[in-house]
Design a protein around this motif. Sequence first.
Motif, PDB file in Angstrom:
ATOM      1  N   HIS A 235      -0.006  -9.416   3.662  1.00 36.28           N
ATOM      2  CA  HIS A 235      -1.240  -8.773   4.133  1.00 36.28           C
ATOM      3  C   HIS A 235      -2.391  -9.036   3.157  1.00 36.28           C
ATOM      4  O   HIS A 235      -2.162  -9.442   2.021  1.00 36.28           O
ATOM      5  CB  HIS A 235      -1.027  -7.260   4.266  1.00 36.28           C
ATOM      6  CG  HIS A 235      -0.138  -6.898   5.405  1.00 36.28           C
ATOM      7  ND1 HIS A 235       1.218  -6.783   5.272  1.00 36.28           N
ATOM      8  CD2 HIS A 235      -0.411  -6.665   6.706  1.00 36.28           C
ATOM      9  CE1 HIS A 235       1.752  -6.480   6.450  1.00 36.28           C
ATOM     10  NE2 HIS A 235       0.784  -6.412   7.340  1.00 36.28           N
TER      11      HIS A 235
ATOM     12  N   ARG B 270      -6.014  -6.506  17.693  1.00 31.31           N
ATOM     13  CA  ARG B 270      -5.587  -7.904  17.680  1.00 31.31           C
ATOM     14  C   ARG B 270      -6.764  -8.772  18.088  1.00 31.31           C
ATOM     15  O   ARG B 270      -7.603  -8.366  18.894  1.00 31.31           O
ATOM     16  CB  ARG B 270      -4.441  -8.147  18.690  1.00 31.31           C
ATOM     17  CG  ARG B 270      -3.184  -7.342  18.438  1.00 31.31           C
ATOM     18  CD  ARG B 270      -2.438  -7.792  17.187  1.00 31.31           C
ATOM     19  NE  ARG B 270      -1.191  -7.067  17.061  1.00 31.31           N
ATOM     20  CZ  ARG B 270      -1.043  -5.885  16.468  1.00 31.31           C
ATOM     21  NH1 ARG B 270      -2.082  -5.267  15.910  1.00 31.31           N
ATOM     22  NH2 ARG B 270       0.145  -5.308  16.408  1.00 31.31           N
TER      23      ARG B 270
ATOM     24  N   ALA C  24      -4.774  -9.416  12.996  1.00 27.24           N
ATOM     25  CA  ALA C  24      -3.850  -8.358  13.464  1.00 27.24           C
ATOM     26  C   ALA C  24      -3.930  -7.225  12.455  1.00 27.24           C
ATOM     27  O   ALA C  24      -3.429  -7.348  11.346  1.00 27.24           O
ATOM     28  CB  ALA C  24      -2.423  -8.882  13.559  1.00 27.24           C
ATOM     29  N   SER C  25      -4.613  -6.157  12.827  1.00 29.02           N
ATOM     30  CA  SER C  25      -4.848  -5.074  11.873  1.00 29.02           C
ATOM     31  C   SER C  25      -4.616  -3.731  12.540  1.00 29.02           C
ATOM     32  O   SER C  25      -4.467  -3.657  13.765  1.00 29.02           O
ATOM     33  CB  SER C  25      -6.290  -5.115  11.358  1.00 29.02           C
ATOM     34  OG  SER C  25      -6.598  -6.368  10.857  1.00 29.02           O
ATOM     35  N   GLY C  26      -4.632  -2.701  11.727  1.00 26.94           N
ATOM     36  CA  GLY C  26      -4.437  -1.378  12.281  1.00 26.94           C
ATOM     37  C   GLY C  26      -4.916  -0.302  11.340  1.00 26.94           C
ATOM     38  O   GLY C  26      -5.261  -0.562  10.188  1.00 26.94           O
TER      39      GLY C  26
ATOM     40  N   ARG D 131       1.204   3.318   3.143  1.00 26.31           N
ATOM     41  CA  ARG D 131       1.857   2.676   4.301  1.00 26.31           C
ATOM     42  C   ARG D 131       3.370   2.891   4.284  1.00 26.31           C
ATOM     43  O   ARG D 131       4.045   2.587   5.249  1.00 26.31           O
ATOM     44  CB  ARG D 131       1.546   1.168   4.319  1.00 26.31           C
ATOM     45  CG  ARG D 131       0.133   0.833   4.691  1.00 26.31           C
ATOM     46  CD  ARG D 131      -0.137   0.998   6.163  1.00 26.31           C
ATOM     47  NE  ARG D 131       0.555  -0.003   6.958  1.00 26.31           N
ATOM     48  CZ  ARG D 131       0.977   0.181   8.206  1.00 26.31           C
ATOM     49  NH1 ARG D 131       0.793   1.345   8.798  1.00 26.31           N
ATOM     50  NH2 ARG D 131       1.584  -0.780   8.865  1.00 26.31           N
TER      51      ARG D 131
ATOM     52  N   GLY E  60      -7.879   1.562   7.382  1.00 26.79           N
ATOM     53  CA  GLY E  60      -6.676   0.756   7.604  1.00 26.79           C
ATOM     54  C   GLY E  60      -6.778  -0.607   6.962  1.00 26.79           C
ATOM     55  O   GLY E  60      -7.509  -0.793   5.993  1.00 26.79           O
ATOM     56  N   GLY E  61      -6.043  -1.557   7.504  1.00 29.47           N
ATOM     57  CA  GLY E  61      -6.033  -2.907   6.953  1.00 29.47           C
ATOM     58  C   GLY E  61      -5.104  -3.775   7.760  1.00 29.47           C
ATOM     59  O   GLY E  61      -4.871  -3.521   8.932  1.00 29.47           O
ATOM     60  N   GLY E  62      -4.530  -4.783   7.117  1.00 29.03           N
ATOM     61  CA  GLY E  62      -3.595  -5.665   7.816  1.00 29.03           C
ATOM     62  C   GLY E  62      -3.922  -7.116   7.557  1.00 29.03           C
ATOM     63  O   GLY E  62      -4.146  -7.513   6.424  1.00 29.03           O
ATOM     64  N   HIS E  63      -3.999  -7.892   8.637  1.00 28.68           N
ATOM     65  CA  HIS E  63      -4.285  -9.322   8.561  1.00 28.68           C
ATOM     66  C   HIS E  63      -5.660  -9.586   9.173  1.00 28.68           C
ATOM     67  O   HIS E  63      -6.230  -8.713   9.825  1.00 28.68           O
ATOM     68  CB  HIS E  63      -3.250 -10.120   9.351  1.00 28.68           C
ATOM     69  CG  HIS E  63      -1.835  -9.825   8.994  1.00 28.68           C
ATOM     70  ND1 HIS E  63      -1.242 -10.304   7.854  1.00 28.68           N
ATOM     71  CD2 HIS E  63      -0.897  -9.074   9.613  1.00 28.68           C
ATOM     72  CE1 HIS E  63       0.008  -9.883   7.807  1.00 28.68           C
ATOM     73  NE2 HIS E  63       0.237  -9.126   8.861  1.00 28.68           N
TER      74      HIS E  63
ATOM     75  N   LYS F 255       0.852  -1.199   0.000  1.00 29.72           N
ATOM     76  CA  LYS F 255       0.000   0.000   0.000  1.00 29.72           C
ATOM     77  C   LYS F 255       0.884   1.245   0.000  1.00 29.72           C
ATOM     78  O   LYS F 255       1.632   1.449   0.972  1.00 29.72           O
ATOM     79  CB  LYS F 255      -0.850  -0.069   1.275  1.00 29.72           C
ATOM     80  CG  LYS F 255      -2.012   0.863   1.389  1.00 29.72           C
ATOM     81  CD  LYS F 255      -2.829   0.456   2.627  1.00 29.72           C
ATOM     82  CE  LYS F 255      -3.915   1.445   2.947  1.00 29.72           C
ATOM     83  NZ  LYS F 255      -4.727   1.050   4.101  1.00 29.72           N
TER      84      LYS F 255
ATOM     85  N   ARG G 143      -3.234   6.294  16.240  1.00 31.27           N
ATOM     86  CA  ARG G 143      -2.860   4.985  15.717  1.00 31.27           C
ATOM     87  C   ARG G 143      -3.719   3.942  16.422  1.00 31.27           C
ATOM     88  O   ARG G 143      -3.697   3.839  17.644  1.00 31.27           O
ATOM     89  CB  ARG G 143      -1.377   4.715  15.976  1.00 31.27           C
ATOM     90  CG  ARG G 143      -0.985   3.322  15.559  1.00 31.27           C
ATOM     91  CD  ARG G 143       0.479   3.081  15.770  1.00 31.27           C
ATOM     92  NE  ARG G 143       0.779   1.651  15.635  1.00 31.27           N
ATOM     93  CZ  ARG G 143       1.977   1.133  15.816  1.00 31.27           C
ATOM     94  NH1 ARG G 143       2.986   1.914  16.134  1.00 31.27           N
ATOM     95  NH2 ARG G 143       2.170  -0.156  15.673  1.00 31.27           N
TER      96      ARG G 143
ATOM     97  N   SER H  83      -4.471   0.045  16.919  1.00 33.31           N
ATOM     98  CA  SER H  83      -3.932  -1.304  16.746  1.00 33.31           C
ATOM     99  C   SER H  83      -4.961  -2.302  17.242  1.00 33.31           C
ATOM    100  O   SER H  83      -5.464  -2.166  18.359  1.00 33.31           O
ATOM    101  CB  SER H  83      -2.647  -1.479  17.558  1.00 33.31           C
ATOM    102  OG  SER H  83      -1.598  -0.788  16.961  1.00 33.31           O
TER     103      SER H  83
HETATM  104  P1  AMP Z   1      -0.098  -2.399  14.105  1.00 33.43           P
HETATM  105  O1  AMP Z   1      -1.167  -2.593  15.094  1.00 33.43           O
HETATM  106  O2  AMP Z   1       0.139  -0.983  13.734  1.00 33.43           O
HETATM  107  O3  AMP Z   1       1.127  -3.162  14.489  1.00 33.43           O
HETATM  108  O4  AMP Z   1      -0.615  -3.081  12.751  1.00 33.43           O
HETATM  109  C1  AMP Z   1      -1.101  -4.401  12.729  1.00 33.43           C
HETATM  110  C2  AMP Z   1      -1.095  -4.902  11.294  1.00 33.43           C
HETATM  111  O5  AMP Z   1      -1.959  -4.109  10.507  1.00 33.43           O
HETATM  112  C3  AMP Z   1       0.280  -4.823  10.654  1.00 33.43           C
HETATM  113  O6  AMP Z   1       0.443  -5.953   9.830  1.00 33.43           O
HETATM  114  C4  AMP Z   1       0.222  -3.573   9.837  1.00 33.43           C
HETATM  115  O7  AMP Z   1       1.043  -3.668   8.704  1.00 33.43           O
HETATM  116  C5  AMP Z   1      -1.251  -3.473   9.461  1.00 33.43           C
HETATM  117  N1  AMP Z   1      -1.687  -2.079   9.375  1.00 33.43           N
HETATM  118  C6  AMP Z   1      -1.592  -1.149  10.338  1.00 33.43           C
HETATM  119  N2  AMP Z   1      -2.081   0.032   9.917  1.00 33.43           N
HETATM  120  C7  AMP Z   1      -2.491  -0.161   8.638  1.00 33.43           C
HETATM  121  C8  AMP Z   1      -3.071   0.686   7.627  1.00 33.43           C
HETATM  122  N3  AMP Z   1      -3.330   1.967   7.863  1.00 33.43           N
HETATM  123  N4  AMP Z   1      -3.337   0.125   6.425  1.00 33.43           N
HETATM  124  C9  AMP Z   1      -3.063  -1.165   6.177  1.00 33.43           C
HETATM  125  N5  AMP Z   1      -2.525  -2.004   7.079  1.00 33.43           N
HETATM  126  C10 AMP Z   1      -2.242  -1.528   8.291  1.00 33.43           C
END
Ligand code: AMP
Length: 343
Positions: free
Chosen positions: A126, A290, A312-314, A105, A306-309, A102, A286, A288
């Motif tokens: 992701h 889980r 586990a996303s953010g 990111r 946002g996005g992620g897994h 992305k 920010r 986060s």
């Molecule tokens: P974090 O809680 O920031 O450690 O993020 C958890 C997971 O979500 C990680 O794999 C990040 O790469 C993904 N992530 C966090 N913020 C974003 C975002 N704005 N867009 C896409 N993926 C995100």
Amino acid sequence: MTPEGGAAGGRFEAIRAFIGAHERFLLVTHMGPDGDGLLSCIAFARYLESLGKKATVAAEGPPPSFVFPYDPEGTVRTHTELLAAPGWAERFDAVLALDTGKPSRLGKLGVPVVESGLPVGVIDHHIPEEGDFDGPSAIDKRAASVGEMLADFLDEEGGAAFGDPLILRLLFATIVYDTGQFRFSNTTEKTLRWAARFVELGASPTEPFGVFWESNSPSSVKLQGHLMSRLHLECGGRLAWFSLSKAELERFGVRREETEEYITFPRSISTVEIIAFFSELDGRVRVSLRSKGRVEIHDVAQRFGGGGHAFASGARVAGGLDEITATVIAALTEKLRASLGPD
Ligand code: AMP
């Protein structure tokens, strides 16, 4: 053969061709570079150099302290160092983005990379999103870490890279980091086989634990205690959340990178299914998220840009800490109840 015994597939075909067609690579990862993204970049840069190509790793901001034992030559450049050189993009003929696909990111590297017009290849695990780089890519949502994907790729390439002790240590560290020491739901049989193989080849089984989990300042542990003492539990104890203001972070004198693991702690509560950590940035929060693995939270992160897994996303959301916290908690409450029933 891959360590689980599967034959090499076509997953890396486009990336293999991309690497073959270019000579001078810039490797980048997501902002707030972590133990998977950044260490994968260093490992892959070494591999590219072993092929006689040129490879530079750059990250937004100064490298986090976990990098130092894994980058003894200090090869990682900050975005400021990289972009300060006039005509910086002419030094490269391709970009490889690892652990994100992305552009936004990439943080302060995002716009310069897009505007450079350089072709961008992606290796990521992701969930793909609209607006991701649309060049050659290898995406595997089931991979525990990008380092695990690189291990598969390097194995397919004959495995000579595993003769480099630093590449072994780096790839092993990505796996330990992104699985939270093999405890998160992304840990698979393949992950464990790779770990065993790396240790067999010489990686220290205990090194990543020391680097990632035994290197905090006393203030960081005290701040964690402070935040945990006012942990909120909602939805019958299934949702745990806590928030951190900029003022508190400054008052405790803690570096932001030291707060990365705080979100893991509330997992130890038996009733908890989802954890949310809200951390105040300048004008943004920010977020986060889980999950222990029963409720997917990726869609909630997506609702906030946002996005992620799956688990586990953010997101980074514009607005004040209290306001964003309340809005996201409402969305998580709705999601939790829809998935697992009333409290
Ligand atoms: P974090 O809680 O920031 O450690 O993020 C958890 C997971 O979500 C990680 O794999 C990040 O790469 C993904 N992530 C966090 N913020 C974003 C975002 N704005 N867009 C896409 N993926 C995100």
